[in-house]
Design an enzyme around this catalytic site. Structure first.
Site, PDB file in Angstrom:
ATOM      1  N   ARG A 135     -16.534 -11.108   3.820  1.00 27.27           N
ATOM      2  CA  ARG A 135     -15.240 -10.767   3.891  1.00 27.27           C
ATOM      3  C   ARG A 135     -15.090 -10.360   5.029  1.00 27.27           C
ATOM      4  O   ARG A 135     -13.927 -10.574   5.667  1.00 27.27           O
ATOM      5  CB  ARG A 135     -14.867  -9.913   2.625  1.00 27.27           C
ATOM      6  N   LYS A 175       9.842  -8.941  -1.411  1.00 28.10           N
ATOM      7  CA  LYS A 175       8.902  -9.931  -1.189  1.00 28.10           C
ATOM      8  C   LYS A 175       8.829 -10.873  -2.814  1.00 28.10           C
ATOM      9  O   LYS A 175       8.407 -10.606  -3.586  1.00 28.10           O
ATOM     10  CB  LYS A 175       7.667  -9.432  -1.036  1.00 28.10           C
ATOM     11  N   GLU A 226       7.514  -6.089  -4.293  1.00 27.22           N
ATOM     12  CA  GLU A 226       7.094  -7.601  -4.593  1.00 27.22           C
ATOM     13  C   GLU A 226       7.048  -7.861  -6.352  1.00 27.22           C
ATOM     14  O   GLU A 226       6.064  -7.630  -6.910  1.00 27.22           O
ATOM     15  CB  GLU A 226       5.823  -7.867  -4.200  1.00 27.22           C
ATOM     16  N   LYS A 267       2.653  -2.507   0.408  1.00 23.27           N
ATOM     17  CA  LYS A 267       2.888  -3.747  -0.578  1.00 23.27           C
ATOM     18  C   LYS A 267       2.551  -3.235  -1.779  1.00 23.27           C
ATOM     19  O   LYS A 267       1.363  -2.583  -2.114  1.00 23.27           O
ATOM     20  CB  LYS A 267       2.496  -4.934  -0.159  1.00 23.27           C
TER      21      LYS A 267
HETATM   22  C1  5MM Z   1       1.421 -13.329  -4.788  1.00 23.78           C
HETATM   23  O1  5MM Z   1       0.305 -12.874  -3.989  1.00 23.78           O
HETATM   24  C2  5MM Z   1       0.942 -12.342  -2.592  1.00 23.78           C
HETATM   25  C3  5MM Z   1       1.170 -13.466  -1.764  1.00 23.78           C
HETATM   26  O2  5MM Z   1       0.290 -14.436  -1.800  1.00 23.78           O
HETATM   27  P1  5MM Z   1       0.527 -16.060  -1.912  1.00 23.78           P
HETATM   28  O3  5MM Z   1       1.620 -16.308  -0.584  1.00 23.78           O
HETATM   29  O4  5MM Z   1      -0.672 -16.425  -1.711  1.00 23.78           O
HETATM   30  O5  5MM Z   1       1.339 -16.103  -3.201  1.00 23.78           O
HETATM   31  C4  5MM Z   1      -0.347 -11.836  -2.085  1.00 23.78           C
HETATM   32  O6  5MM Z   1      -0.012 -10.853  -1.104  1.00 23.78           O
HETATM   33  C5  5MM Z   1      -1.085 -10.844  -2.968  1.00 23.78           C
HETATM   34  O7  5MM Z   1      -0.356  -9.859  -3.629  1.00 23.78           O
HETATM   35  C6  5MM Z   1      -2.552 -10.554  -2.578  1.00 23.78           C
HETATM   36  O8  5MM Z   1      -3.254 -11.495  -2.165  1.00 23.78           O
HETATM   37  C7  5MM Z   1      -3.411  -9.590  -3.591  1.00 23.78           C
HETATM   38  O9  5MM Z   1      -3.616 -10.380  -4.690  1.00 23.78           O
HETATM   39  P2  5MM Z   1      -4.712  -9.738  -5.618  1.00 23.78           P
HETATM   40  O10 5MM Z   1      -4.282 -10.580  -6.836  1.00 23.78           O
HETATM   41  O11 5MM Z   1      -6.047  -9.794  -5.001  1.00 23.78           O
HETATM   42  O12 5MM Z   1      -4.288  -8.300  -5.892  1.00 23.78           O
END
Ligand code: 5MM
Length: 348
Positions: free
Chosen positions: A46, A219, A177, A136
């Site tokens: 990672r 968002k 978001e 976020k």
């Molecule tokens: C919806 O997910 C967010 C935007 O990503 P996409 O453009 O791929 O839809 C993304 O920022 C998301 O919140 C993060 O990847 C964290 O997700 P998890 O599921 O790991 O909390």
């Protein structure tokens, strides 16, 4: 709360033709994406992957801010520089995902509530000290028969507003978001109705909790038919419906709108953003841009596959997708830009 400072920060995040890069996948999500490509699911891989992203040449030409995951804050490059320092050198504002994921909402099968408010004030003060200037929080809304319920919408709206108020008190711009998922066979019209309901409730809650709209960024999902809906609308209709819905329910004072991609293919997400700018750019009261994760990263991840020899090609792909989205923000994206970038449609 210093509203002027928050407003200035949100303007910097929404500046010019740039957008945000979401690289805040939690360990579980990141490992899931690694597993699908046979990449070892370890902290070291990672770290290598996030290093690849933050050291991508020219990224700063299209990206104003990067949303990070907690683990990344402490990580260093091979030559000992912190990722935060690299982003700052590039004038990319570092942000942080502060929610702690979703849990089932008790007594509401199929619905979730986002966790992470406990001790958030204290965590936020630490983040500010570390130089993070935006945050976020993602709430997830599911569409299904009889879903979403009013309770799930209002519980998530209240929680988003609590988070946003805590951010602003600490001098951090909140990205709010509320994601209405694409999963399901619902129509574009159903997505529009649900998204409008959710956003109305979210802005009511933000108002109740005295959140400064100028000092926050929304968002949202684009308005899209469900993934298995037989009627997949064209780009023109999606752009029209998305802007129509947002004009109804998103106050003009909001600092900006930065879309999530939500599982759309990279090219489609770019094409739809471009169409919104092309048709409605001058009429929109807020700056409109991208805050994509998969729609920027997935082709690069598929090229990298955990192999050092592929780093350069993966970085070129990442910079390319960021540049395409930046072009879309100017309404200047066209299919020709995808020539010689064969993986642009990966990752749907
Ligand atoms: C919806 O997910 C967010 C935007 O990503 P996409 O453009 O791929 O839809 C993304 O920022 C998301 O919140 C993060 O990847 C964290 O997700 P998890 O599921 O790991 O909390």
């Amino acid at each position: 709360m210093n509203t002027q400072e928050l407003k200035h920060l949100s303007e910097r995040l929404m500046t010019g033709d740039k957008g945000l890069l979401a690289m805040d996948e939690s360990t579980g999500t990141c490992n899931k994406r690694f597993k699908a490509l046979g990449i070892p699911q370890t902290e070291e891989y990672r770290r290598k992957y996030r290093q690849l992203i933050v050291t991508t040449p020219h990224l700063e030409e299209s990206i104003s801010g990067a949303i990070l995951f907690e683990e990344t804050l402490q990580q260093l490059t091979d030559d000992g520089q912190s990722f935060l320092a690299i982003l700052k050198q590039k004038d990319i504002i570092p942000g942080i995902k502060v929610d702690q994921g979703t849990s089932p909402l008790p007594f509401f099968p199929g619905e979730t509530i986002t966790e992470g408010l406990d001790r958030l004030t204290e965590r936020m003060a630490n983040y500010y000290q570390m130089g993070l200037r935006f945050a976020k929080w993602r709430a997830v809304i599911h569409i299904d028969t009889d879903l979403p319920t009013k309770t799930a919408i209002s519980a998530n709206a209240f929680t988003l507003a609590r988070y946003a108020a805590i951010c602003q008190e600490a001098g951090i711009v909140p990205i709010v978001e509320p994601e209405v998922l694409m999963d399901g066979s619902h129509s574009l019209q159903t997505c529009a109705a649900v998204t409008e309901d959710v956003l109305k409730e979210v802005f009511n809650a933000l108002y109740e909790q005295k959140v400064s709209l100028e000092g926050m960024i929304l968002k949202p999902n684009m308005i899209l038919p469900g993934l298995t809906c037989p009627d997949q609308n064209n780009t023109e209709t999606i752009a029209q419906q998305t802007i129509h819905s947002f004009m109804k329910v998103v106050p003009a004072a909001v600092g900006g709108i930065a879309f999530l991609s939500g599982g759309q293919s990279p090219c489609l997400a770019t094409e739809r953003l471009n169409m919104m700018q092309l048709r409605y750019g001058p009429q929109m009261p807020w700056p409109l841009t991208f805050s994509f994760s998969r729609a920027i990263q997935q082709p690069a991840l598929e090229i990298w596959k955990g192999n050092d020899q592929n780093i350069k090609a993966a970085q070129q792909s990442l910079a390319h997708r960021a540049a395409c989205n930046s072009a879309a923000r100017r309404a200047e994206y066209h299919a020709e830009m995808e020539k010689n970038h064969t993986s642009s449609n990966a990752g749907s």
